[in-house]
Write an enzyme that holds these catalytic residues in place. Structure first.
Site: not given
Length: 270
Positions: A161, A148
């Site tokens: 995250y 990501s």
């Protein structure tokens, strides 16, 4: 004939979103695909779309399970090899975030969430890749990780995250350097905003997800002028997996975000 004709592929997290789109693309190009996720109905929809793309029923293996379960990881590899005879490509797409502590500073979030993110986004990738290596070595195969852009951003609403995805990027680099000695290529694609149900899976409501995505669909946020779709990322995954096209790419971390990372917080109109 496509490079993927007859190739055996595992796509984790393929019951929806990027995983589903990627599995369908592999099926369209003639691959035998193991699809996996936790939701039986969603996984059945993925299979349906793979069949519509041209796959034969015997070329799709459905396995329902929890990707962080070590025994399921073992079953994922052994069942695939038992059914198809070998393994050519592993796509580590499964992962996720938690919206429970959105907006809190990193030191205000319970460390249990950090453990959860590492388990979901890093540990299972290492474990599954380790199990796959003996088979991928035989086929001179490929591993493609899905990370990501939050791995590189200093401020995101989900600090743990982002930290887990940054760890995954380093795992990609380390795996690439080690496994190329066995003939296995490892690369990563790092998506920006993509239209999936990932936020709902992480605990957000459908309205919250729609509002967030709706606020991104302009050139001020995404220079390309639109949010991503699963096919945008799936095509890159296939490129990395296709040795005839990308053999010279080893340990690359490719940002696919429609230009989001080009934006400047200081010079907003630059």
């Amino acid at each position: 004939m496509s490079f993927f004709s007859g190739k055996v592929v595992i796509v984790t997290g393929s019951s929806n979103g990027i995983g589903r789109g990627t599995a369908v693309l592999f099926a369209k190009h003639g691959a035998k695909v193991t699809i996996t996720g936790r939701n039986a109905a969603s996984l059945e929809e993925t299979k349906k779309q793979c069949l519509q793309a041209g796959a034969k029923p015997d070329d799709i293996l459905e396995l329902i399970g929890e990707i962080t379960d070590a025994s399921f990881n073992e079953s994922l590899i052994t069942s695939t090899v038992q059914k198809f005879g070998n393994l050519d490509i592993l796509v580590n797409n499964a992962g996720g975030s938690s919206v429970a502590n959105t907006g809190k500073g990193i030191l205000d979030i319970p460390l249990e969430e950090f453990d959860q993110m590492i388990d979901l986004n890093v540990r299972q990738v290492l474990r599954l890749s380790k199990l796959a290596v003996p088979h991928l070595e035989k086929t001179k195969g490929a591993i493609v990780n899905v990370s990501s852009i939050t791995a590189a951003l200093k401020l995101v609403p989900w600090p743990y995250y982002g930290a887990s995805k940054a760890s995954l990027d380093q795992v990609t680099v380390q795996m690439a350097g080690s496994l190329i000695k066995k003939g296995i290529r490892v690369n990563s694609v790092n998506p920006g905003p993509v239209l999936t149900n990932a936020l709902v899976t992480a605990g957000a409501t459908k309205d919250q997800q729609d509002t967030m995505f709706g606020g991104m669909s302009d050139s001020k946020t995404i220079p390309l002028g639109r949010i991503g779709v699963p096919d945008d990322i799936g095509k890159i995954i296939l490129f990395f997996a296709d040795r005839s096209q990308s053999e010279f790419l080893i340990g690359q971390i490719l940002t696919a975000d429609g230009g989001v990372m080009l934006k400047s917080a200081i010079f907003a109109d630059a």
